[in-house]
Design an enzyme around this catalytic site. Sequence first.
Site, PDB file in Angstrom:
ATOM      1  N   SER A 256       0.853  -1.188   0.000  1.00 44.21           N
ATOM      2  CA  SER A 256       0.000   0.000   0.000  1.00 44.21           C
ATOM      3  C   SER A 256       0.888   1.237   0.000  1.00 44.21           C
ATOM      4  O   SER A 256       2.112   1.140   0.020  1.00 44.21           O
ATOM      5  CB  SER A 256      -0.893   0.005   1.236  1.00 44.21           C
ATOM      6  OG  SER A 256      -0.098   0.285   2.376  1.00 44.21           O
ATOM      7  N   LYS A 257       0.230   2.373  -0.011  1.00 42.03           N
ATOM      8  CA  LYS A 257       0.935   3.665  -0.038  1.00 42.03           C
ATOM      9  C   LYS A 257       2.032   3.756   1.027  1.00 42.03           C
ATOM     10  O   LYS A 257       3.052   4.408   0.808  1.00 42.03           O
ATOM     11  CB  LYS A 257      -0.072   4.801   0.192  1.00 42.03           C
ATOM     12  CG  LYS A 257      -0.699   5.290  -1.096  1.00 42.03           C
ATOM     13  CD  LYS A 257       0.059   6.513  -1.634  1.00 42.03           C
ATOM     14  CE  LYS A 257      -0.250   6.794  -3.085  1.00 42.03           C
ATOM     15  NZ  LYS A 257       0.827   6.390  -3.998  1.00 42.03           N
ATOM     16  N   ARG A 258       1.783   3.112   2.157  1.00 42.54           N
ATOM     17  CA  ARG A 258       2.770   3.159   3.238  1.00 42.54           C
ATOM     18  C   ARG A 258       4.136   2.656   2.786  1.00 42.54           C
ATOM     19  O   ARG A 258       5.160   3.023   3.346  1.00 42.54           O
ATOM     20  CB  ARG A 258       2.327   2.266   4.407  1.00 42.54           C
ATOM     21  CG  ARG A 258       1.304   2.866   5.324  1.00 42.54           C
ATOM     22  CD  ARG A 258       1.012   1.913   6.463  1.00 42.54           C
ATOM     23  NE  ARG A 258       0.524   0.627   5.969  1.00 42.54           N
ATOM     24  CZ  ARG A 258       1.145  -0.521   6.160  1.00 42.54           C
ATOM     25  NH1 ARG A 258       2.271  -0.574   6.826  1.00 42.54           N
ATOM     26  NH2 ARG A 258       0.652  -1.646   5.675  1.00 42.54           N
TER      27      ARG A 258
END
Length: 491
Positions: A256-258
């Site tokens: 994910s974006k993380r």
Amino acid sequence: MSDSVRVRFAPSPTGKLHIGGARTAIYNWAFARANGGTFILRIDDTDPTRSTDENTQIILRAMRWLGLDWDEGPEVGGDFGPYSQTERLNLYKQTAERLLAEGKAYPCFCTPEQLAADREAAQARKDPFQGYQRRCRDLSPEEAQARIDAGEPYVLRIKVPEDRGNVVINDAVHGEVTFDAKELDDFVIFRSDGTPTYNFATVVDDALMGITHVIRGDDHLSNTPRQVMVYEAMGAPVPVFAHISMILGADGKKLSKRHGATSVEEYRDAGYLSDAFVNYLALLGWSLDGETTVIPRDVLASQFSLERISKNPATFDPKKLDWMNAEYINAMSNADFADQIMLPELLKAGLIKEGFEADAAWLDALAEIVRPRTKMPADAATVAAPVFATAETLAYDEKSVSKGLAKEGMGAVLDAARTALEAVTDWTAENIDGALEPLPEVLDVKKRLVFGAVRVAECGNMVSPPLGETMALIGRDDCLARIDRARPMAL
Ligand code: GLU
């Protein structure tokens, strides 16, 4: 396999094309190409609140950048269109009406309150089945019609046959996966607002488009038994399913974006080569033979097979992607590297101007030393910068100066180097190296220090490409002038 393979990539334009979607697209494309089949792009835009035309355009652009050409779909058309779901509402309606007429679907008038009350009651009596209690399944067609005519809101539900038993999916990746049809709701195929649900629209499309293999993320595996119910109700052949594993970040959690950049666009803008990016993503869950890592597009397009897709989740490793990118850059010819990477980067960095022209041999020699030192395109400008500077404009890196020049004895080194270089008439890399070669012994100074000092004087830093080659590109007069400029920094 025959040439009748038909596969599709069906992104929802609710955002950009992400790494996971791109990999799904690559697998579908490669599978179609490897089997002489047809690769279809379909836009699943039935969620009008989250789908936008802009996102569709972004996805199409990303697909083009990835080099995944589609045989049917937006902009190219085809015999099974239209290729976006919002344009296919009639087809969903017609199919639903047919199922309704055949008693394979039925209208349900239960209110949300009724459904909630039924669920609570099922929980209270510890009923293992807590889904829809099939309240409207046995309404007579007359009663149902009367309620519809009276304007009561309703949804359409599929009638899962009472005696259906186990739904066995022979997944090409996961093997046999069994679901009990009793566990399946008579799920909604049309909402009360007249829009079809994903499980229905997808199957109507896949069936009408003659899709033979559904290759998609395994987050859809749990939808598959429901979709099989729709195929069966429609009397359509069930395709082969291949559910591919999730892509995880280094911490073992779903990517994910993380974890950093996740959209294809971001990688394109960061300067990754499309071929390297596609190669890397293809390996996230698939392998050619378990060891080959550099797999050119044409090999992927001829050798891809579902058998070699792994069940296990793959881990996205940005370092491996960088490595792959450097491999592809390094494998380019000097001419391609110069045209596609070096010159555009030099232009971007302001080191050359539009219309820049150079002697072909000179450019080839420059590409030859810059290419192996370029992991990302922007590195090319950094590596080549000293060559494009002049004795006046060259930037001296402070650390390199203090480590390489501002040291006792380095003044004498530069003086001797200047004298030796002045004697070189034919200014080639070999002759330059040859002139500098005897200095350590003559001066009784370590070779590393001698070459370090000349390197800093000529290039402003300690990490530049091979000295002789670089100096040959810079030119004799400017090299001598650089020594003169650096001389006062040396002790
Ligand atoms: N539009 C769906 C998605 O993006 C397609 C799933 C499928 O391939 O059936 O998840």
